[in-house]
Design an enzyme around this catalytic site. Structure first.
Site, PDB file in Angstrom:
ATOM      1  N   LYS A 159      64.577  20.109  59.096  1.00 39.76           N
ATOM      2  CA  LYS A 159      63.786  19.031  59.690  1.00 39.76           C
ATOM      3  C   LYS A 159      62.924  18.425  58.591  1.00 39.76           C
ATOM      4  O   LYS A 159      61.732  18.724  58.463  1.00 39.76           O
ATOM      5  CB  LYS A 159      62.939  19.633  60.819  1.00 39.76           C
ATOM      6  CG  LYS A 159      62.580  18.682  61.936  1.00 39.76           C
ATOM      7  CD  LYS A 159      62.038  19.452  63.129  1.00 39.76           C
ATOM      8  CE  LYS A 159      61.253  18.568  64.066  1.00 39.76           C
ATOM      9  NZ  LYS A 159      62.011  17.502  64.720  1.00 39.76           N
TER      10      LYS A 159
HETATM   11  N1  PPE Z   1      67.397  16.231  66.923  1.00 39.78           N
HETATM   12  C1  PPE Z   1      66.423  15.548  66.268  1.00 39.78           C
HETATM   13  C2  PPE Z   1      66.809  14.507  65.298  1.00 39.78           C
HETATM   14  C3  PPE Z   1      65.087  15.873  66.514  1.00 39.78           C
HETATM   15  O1  PPE Z   1      64.141  15.215  65.851  1.00 39.78           O
HETATM   16  C4  PPE Z   1      64.755  16.867  67.468  1.00 39.78           C
HETATM   17  C5  PPE Z   1      63.333  17.209  67.752  1.00 39.78           C
HETATM   18  C6  PPE Z   1      65.806  17.533  68.133  1.00 39.78           C
HETATM   19  C7  PPE Z   1      67.118  17.188  67.833  1.00 39.78           C
HETATM   20  C8  PPE Z   1      65.553  18.640  69.117  1.00 39.78           C
HETATM   21  O2  PPE Z   1      65.087  19.798  68.479  1.00 39.78           O
HETATM   22  P1  PPE Z   1      64.166  20.860  69.217  1.00 39.78           P
HETATM   23  O3  PPE Z   1      62.796  20.229  69.367  1.00 39.78           O
HETATM   24  O4  PPE Z   1      64.175  22.026  68.340  1.00 39.78           O
HETATM   25  O5  PPE Z   1      64.773  21.134  70.549  1.00 39.78           O
HETATM   26  N2  PPE Z   1      62.416  16.131  67.596  1.00 39.78           N
HETATM   27  C9  PPE Z   1      61.000  16.405  67.448  1.00 39.78           C
HETATM   28  C10 PPE Z   1      60.238  15.196  66.928  1.00 39.78           C
HETATM   29  C11 PPE Z   1      60.018  14.071  67.863  1.00 39.78           C
HETATM   30  C12 PPE Z   1      59.070  13.016  67.286  1.00 39.78           C
HETATM   31  O6  PPE Z   1      59.104  11.862  67.771  1.00 39.78           O
HETATM   32  O7  PPE Z   1      58.277  13.324  66.386  1.00 39.78           O
HETATM   33  C13 PPE Z   1      60.421  17.001  68.714  1.00 39.78           C
HETATM   34  O8  PPE Z   1      61.007  16.900  69.773  1.00 39.78           O
HETATM   35  O9  PPE Z   1      59.338  17.594  68.615  1.00 39.78           O
END
Ligand code: PPE
Length: 306
Positions: A159
């Site tokens: 990330k």
């Molecule tokens: N894909 C992406 C690209 C992504 O950014 C997230 C989380 C996910 C999948 C889901 O991952 P998880 O949270 O582990 O289930 N995105 C984060 C950032 C959002 C933002 O606008 O800042 C979040 O959901 O916290």
């Protein structure tokens, strides 16, 4: 986000006042995106505020740092405890927690030499990510004209801050076109994910979701939903998904820490299923919220008390 003088930010192990949590404009991360971060949620449970899958988020933060060769000046345990501390210090209940490790002020130049890493953690209230009513009604999405950044160019399971330029392009375009969120395809034209969420299809009572070879961020919510579904006897097929499959799915939904479990009711004018939250989505969403709110004794291990 509060800036009322009472809010504190955790910075390399110490709490600092909100107004003092500043970095220099010549910080490496501002120029090159050399940071890694997490998004975590805490919920109110019958036993007090608890953080959902905190250890997994801390582990992913350290994996992301390793992937980008960002040296960490603090330990995973310090970040784990720091997340809880910042919630307590700010007297928060249900909230969103944002740890960030970034290359700070030092010499510029793409090759980071003698640049310190700064680790900060903020926490603040954050409601439904994709707008009021989105969790019940579902959202309208569009296929992005931007391709999801590819795993040959970035460690996509990390990330990394800079990776989010791709997400920002996609979500901005979607909003300008009047949709709530973008769905990005990978370089091969298969479905990858949303700008900040993973994507699931419900097909004949089973779940289908793209795998890491589609350049997704393997989400912790995605993993939670797969496990919750399995306990209901609902199997998940992890495989590549072609764009056209989306239109014929019985149901579609997004998962993410911020987005939680958000139903998708439309993709570019194609109505998905009945055009509202479907029964499988609702079942998994309900179970997900029971779990994060500490109402499922079988999954207490996923909650870290504050
Ligand atoms: N894909 C992406 C690209 C992504 O950014 C997230 C989380 C996910 C999948 C889901 O991952 P998880 O949270 O582990 O289930 N995105 C984060 C950032 C959002 C933002 O606008 O800042 C979040 O959901 O916290």
């Amino acid at each position: 986000m509060a800036g009322d003088g009472k809010t504190s930010i955790w910075w390399n192990g110490k709490l600092v006042p909100f107004a003092d949590a500043k970095t220099h404009v010549l910080s490496h991360c501002l120029h090159y995106g050399t940071g890694v971060f997490e998004g975590i949620r805490a919920y109110e449970t019958p036993k007090g505020v608890a953080v959902f899958r905190l250890q997994e988020h801390v582990d992913r933060l350290f994996f992301s740092a390793k992937a980008y060769r960002i040296p960490m000046p603090v330990t995973p345990k310090q970040v784990f405890d720091g997340c809880r501390e910042v919630i307590r210090a700010n007297d928060l209940r249900a909230c969103y927690i944002r740890p960030l490790a970034f290359l700070g002020h030092g010499p510029l130049g793409v090759f980071p030499k003698n640049v310190p890493t700064e680790v900060v953690i903020a926490a603040y209230p954050w409601g439904a990510y994709l707008g009021e009513g989105s969790l019940e009604k579902g959202i309208r999405t569009t296929i992005s004209s931007w391709t999801r950044l590819h795993h040959a160019s970035f460690p996509t399971a990390a990330k990394g801050s800079g990776q989010y330029l791709n997400s920002t392009l996609a979500v901005r375009e979607a909003r300008e076109k009047g949709f709530e969120e973008a769905i990005l395809l990978d370089r091969n034209g298969n479905v990858a994910e949303g700008s900040g969420e993973n994507l699931f299809l419900v097909v004949k009572g089973r779940l289908v979701t793209p795998g890491i070879d589609s350049s997704i961020l393997p989400g912790i919510t995605r993993d939670s939903v797969i496990q919750i579904a399995k306990a209901f006897g609902i199997e998940t097929e992890v495989r590549s998904v072609s764009r056209g499959e989306l239109y014929g799915a019985d149901e579609l939904f997004f998962t993410g820490t911020a987005a939680e479990v958000t139903p998708i009711r439309e993709v570019d004018g194609y109505v998905i299923g009945e055009g509202r939250r479907g029964p499988v989505t609702e079942k998994l969403q309900t179970a997900f919220f029971r779990t994060v709110k500490g109402e499922d004794p079988a999954r207490e291990a996923w909650l870290a008390r504050v």
